[in-house]
Write a protein that holds these residues in place. Sequence first.
Motif, PDB file in Angstrom:
ATOM      1  N   GLU A  19       0.836  -1.205   0.000  1.00 45.86           N
ATOM      2  CA  GLU A  19       0.000   0.000   0.000  1.00 45.86           C
ATOM      3  C   GLU A  19       0.872   1.257   0.000  1.00 45.86           C
ATOM      4  O   GLU A  19       0.587   2.233  -0.694  1.00 45.86           O
ATOM      5  CB  GLU A  19      -0.916  -0.022   1.217  1.00 45.86           C
ATOM      6  CG  GLU A  19      -1.981   1.039   1.207  1.00 45.86           C
ATOM      7  CD  GLU A  19      -2.915   0.927   2.403  1.00 45.86           C
ATOM      8  OE1 GLU A  19      -4.006   1.487   2.314  1.00 45.86           O
ATOM      9  OE2 GLU A  19      -2.543   0.286   3.411  1.00 45.86           O
ATOM     10  N   GLY A  20       1.954   1.214   0.766  1.00 42.59           N
ATOM     11  CA  GLY A  20       2.885   2.341   0.804  1.00 42.59           C
ATOM     12  C   GLY A  20       3.552   2.578  -0.538  1.00 42.59           C
ATOM     13  O   GLY A  20       3.733   3.714  -0.964  1.00 42.59           O
ATOM     14  N   LYS A  21       3.909   1.484  -1.225  1.00 40.70           N
ATOM     15  CA  LYS A  21       4.529   1.635  -2.544  1.00 40.70           C
ATOM     16  C   LYS A  21       3.555   2.268  -3.535  1.00 40.70           C
ATOM     17  O   LYS A  21       3.940   3.118  -4.333  1.00 40.70           O
ATOM     18  CB  LYS A  21       4.997   0.275  -3.057  1.00 40.70           C
ATOM     19  CG  LYS A  21       5.710   0.377  -4.373  1.00 40.70           C
ATOM     20  CD  LYS A  21       6.259  -0.928  -4.845  1.00 40.70           C
ATOM     21  CE  LYS A  21       6.934  -0.650  -6.181  1.00 40.70           C
ATOM     22  NZ  LYS A  21       7.528  -1.729  -6.791  1.00 40.70           N
ATOM     23  N   LYS A  22       2.284   1.846  -3.486  1.00 42.99           N
ATOM     24  CA  LYS A  22       1.271   2.429  -4.369  1.00 42.99           C
ATOM     25  C   LYS A  22       1.082   3.915  -4.091  1.00 42.99           C
ATOM     26  O   LYS A  22       0.966   4.727  -5.005  1.00 42.99           O
ATOM     27  CB  LYS A  22      -0.057   1.705  -4.217  1.00 42.99           C
ATOM     28  CG  LYS A  22      -0.069   0.319  -4.813  1.00 42.99           C
ATOM     29  CD  LYS A  22      -1.416  -0.340  -4.600  1.00 42.99           C
ATOM     30  CE  LYS A  22      -1.425  -1.772  -5.072  1.00 42.99           C
ATOM     31  NZ  LYS A  22      -2.697  -2.435  -4.792  1.00 42.99           N
ATOM     32  N   LEU A  23       1.057   4.283  -2.808  1.00 38.53           N
ATOM     33  CA  LEU A  23       0.900   5.690  -2.442  1.00 38.53           C
ATOM     34  C   LEU A  23       2.109   6.504  -2.908  1.00 38.53           C
ATOM     35  O   LEU A  23       1.956   7.601  -3.456  1.00 38.53           O
ATOM     36  CB  LEU A  23       0.708   5.832  -0.926  1.00 38.53           C
ATOM     37  CG  LEU A  23       0.554   7.246  -0.387  1.00 38.53           C
ATOM     38  CD1 LEU A  23      -0.596   7.992  -1.060  1.00 38.53           C
ATOM     39  CD2 LEU A  23       0.362   7.217   1.121  1.00 38.53           C
ATOM     40  N   ALA A  24       3.319   5.969  -2.709  1.00 42.38           N
ATOM     41  CA  ALA A  24       4.529   6.666  -3.157  1.00 42.38           C
ATOM     42  C   ALA A  24       4.512   6.861  -4.671  1.00 42.38           C
ATOM     43  O   ALA A  24       4.864   7.940  -5.170  1.00 42.38           O
ATOM     44  CB  ALA A  24       5.775   5.894  -2.736  1.00 42.38           C
ATOM     45  N   SER A  25       4.088   5.849  -5.406  1.00 43.84           N
ATOM     46  CA  SER A  25       4.009   5.961  -6.872  1.00 43.84           C
ATOM     47  C   SER A  25       2.993   7.019  -7.288  1.00 43.84           C
ATOM     48  O   SER A  25       3.233   7.780  -8.224  1.00 43.84           O
ATOM     49  CB  SER A  25       3.639   4.613  -7.489  1.00 43.84           C
ATOM     50  OG  SER A  25       4.652   3.672  -7.262  1.00 43.84           O
ATOM     51  N   ALA A  26       1.863   7.066  -6.591  1.00 44.06           N
ATOM     52  CA  ALA A  26       0.845   8.069  -6.911  1.00 44.06           C
ATOM     53  C   ALA A  26       1.359   9.481  -6.642  1.00 44.06           C
ATOM     54  O   ALA A  26       1.128  10.398  -7.433  1.00 44.06           O
ATOM     55  CB  ALA A  26      -0.417   7.802  -6.099  1.00 44.06           C
ATOM     56  N   ARG A  30       2.541  12.731  -9.611  1.00 44.81           N
ATOM     57  CA  ARG A  30       2.075  14.127  -9.630  1.00 44.81           C
ATOM     58  C   ARG A  30       3.051  15.027  -8.869  1.00 44.81           C
ATOM     59  O   ARG A  30       2.647  15.986  -8.229  1.00 44.81           O
ATOM     60  CB  ARG A  30       0.691  14.213  -8.979  1.00 44.81           C
ATOM     61  CG  ARG A  30      -0.369  13.321  -9.580  1.00 44.81           C
ATOM     62  CD  ARG A  30      -1.208  13.996 -10.586  1.00 44.81           C
ATOM     63  NE  ARG A  30      -1.425  15.393 -10.245  1.00 44.81           N
ATOM     64  CZ  ARG A  30      -2.548  16.038 -10.342  1.00 44.81           C
ATOM     65  NH1 ARG A  30      -3.592  15.400 -10.747  1.00 44.81           N
ATOM     66  NH2 ARG A  30      -2.645  17.306 -10.043  1.00 44.81           N
ATOM     67  N   ALA A  31       4.329  14.710  -8.914  1.00 48.20           N
ATOM     68  CA  ALA A  31       5.341  15.399  -8.108  1.00 48.20           C
ATOM     69  C   ALA A  31       5.351  16.912  -8.325  1.00 48.20           C
ATOM     70  O   ALA A  31       5.541  17.672  -7.377  1.00 48.20           O
ATOM     71  CB  ALA A  31       6.726  14.830  -8.390  1.00 48.20           C
ATOM     72  N   SER A  32       5.118  17.356  -9.550  1.00 52.44           N
ATOM     73  CA  SER A  32       5.164  18.796  -9.815  1.00 52.44           C
ATOM     74  C   SER A  32       4.045  19.549  -9.103  1.00 52.44           C
ATOM     75  O   SER A  32       4.162  20.739  -8.836  1.00 52.44           O
ATOM     76  CB  SER A  32       5.117  19.071 -11.309  1.00 52.44           C
ATOM     77  OG  SER A  32       3.903  18.603 -11.855  1.00 52.44           O
ATOM     78  N   ALA A  33       2.966  18.849  -8.764  1.00 50.16           N
ATOM     79  CA  ALA A  33       1.838  19.488  -8.096  1.00 50.16           C
ATOM     80  C   ALA A  33       1.849  19.259  -6.582  1.00 50.16           C
ATOM     81  O   ALA A  33       0.979  19.758  -5.883  1.00 50.16           O
ATOM     82  CB  ALA A  33       0.530  18.953  -8.678  1.00 50.16           C
ATOM     83  N   MET A  34       2.828  18.509  -6.100  1.00 53.46           N
ATOM     84  CA  MET A  34       2.864  18.153  -4.682  1.00 53.46           C
ATOM     85  C   MET A  34       3.706  19.137  -3.877  1.00 53.46           C
ATOM     86  O   MET A  34       4.616  19.759  -4.386  1.00 53.46           O
ATOM     87  CB  MET A  34       3.456  16.749  -4.503  1.00 53.46           C
ATOM     88  CG  MET A  34       2.618  15.656  -5.070  1.00 53.46           C
ATOM     89  SD  MET A  34       1.093  15.476  -4.149  1.00 53.46           S
ATOM     90  CE  MET A  34       0.208  14.352  -5.181  1.00 53.46           C
ATOM     91  N   ALA A  40       8.362  14.355   0.768  1.00 56.79           N
ATOM     92  CA  ALA A  40       9.133  13.734   1.847  1.00 56.79           C
ATOM     93  C   ALA A  40       8.491  12.418   2.282  1.00 56.79           C
ATOM     94  O   ALA A  40       9.183  11.432   2.540  1.00 56.79           O
ATOM     95  CB  ALA A  40       9.261  14.688   3.027  1.00 56.79           C
ATOM     96  N   LEU A  41       7.162  12.390   2.347  1.00 58.45           N
ATOM     97  CA  LEU A  41       6.447  11.161   2.671  1.00 58.45           C
ATOM     98  C   LEU A  41       6.717  10.107   1.608  1.00 58.45           C
ATOM     99  O   LEU A  41       6.991   8.947   1.929  1.00 58.45           O
ATOM    100  CB  LEU A  41       4.944  11.420   2.788  1.00 58.45           C
ATOM    101  CG  LEU A  41       4.069  10.183   2.974  1.00 58.45           C
ATOM    102  CD1 LEU A  41       4.407   9.454   4.264  1.00 58.45           C
ATOM    103  CD2 LEU A  41       2.597  10.571   2.945  1.00 58.45           C
ATOM    104  N   SER A  42       6.680  10.489   0.347  1.00 57.49           N
ATOM    105  CA  SER A  42       6.950   9.560  -0.740  1.00 57.49           C
ATOM    106  C   SER A  42       8.358   8.987  -0.628  1.00 57.49           C
ATOM    107  O   SER A  42       8.572   7.786  -0.819  1.00 57.49           O
ATOM    108  CB  SER A  42       6.777  10.260  -2.084  1.00 57.49           C
ATOM    109  OG  SER A  42       7.171   9.420  -3.134  1.00 57.49           O
ATOM    110  N   SER A  43       9.310   9.831  -0.313  1.00 53.11           N
ATOM    111  CA  SER A  43      10.689   9.382  -0.135  1.00 53.11           C
ATOM    112  C   SER A  43      10.806   8.395   1.021  1.00 53.11           C
ATOM    113  O   SER A  43      11.462   7.357   0.912  1.00 53.11           O
ATOM    114  CB  SER A  43      11.595  10.586   0.094  1.00 53.11           C
ATOM    115  OG  SER A  43      12.922  10.179   0.295  1.00 53.11           O
ATOM    116  N   ALA A  44      10.162   8.706   2.139  1.00 53.55           N
ATOM    117  CA  ALA A  44      10.200   7.813   3.305  1.00 53.55           C
ATOM    118  C   ALA A  44       9.525   6.483   2.987  1.00 53.55           C
ATOM    119  O   ALA A  44      10.010   5.417   3.393  1.00 53.55           O
ATOM    120  CB  ALA A  44       9.513   8.482   4.494  1.00 53.55           C
TER     121      ALA A  44
END
Length: 75
Positions: A19-26, A30-34, A40-44
Motif C-alpha cells: 500500500e505504501g509503494k502504491k501511495l509513493a508511486s501516486a 504528480r510530483a510537480s503538483a505536490m 518527503a512522505l513519498s521518499s520515506a
Amino acid sequence: MKIEKIDPDHFRLSIGVNEGKKLASAINGRASAMRNAALALSSALGEAHALANNEFRQPPHAFDEKAPRQPSIEN
C-alpha cells in the motif's frame, strides 16, 4: 492503512508495504503538483519499501581471519 491518535498533537500512520509503494508511486506521478511534505512522505515510503524487501545477510566471517579468500592466479 491505520491511523492512531497518540496525543492531541501527534498521530501514528501505519501503512502496509504494498500500500505504501502504491501511495509513493501516486505521489511521484504528480510530483510537480505536490508540496514538500508529500514528497518527503513519498521518499520515506520508498525507503521503507526498499528496507522491507532487503533480504541481504552478511555471510559469516566476512571480515575476519576465517573469511574465504579469492582464488589466486599465482601458485
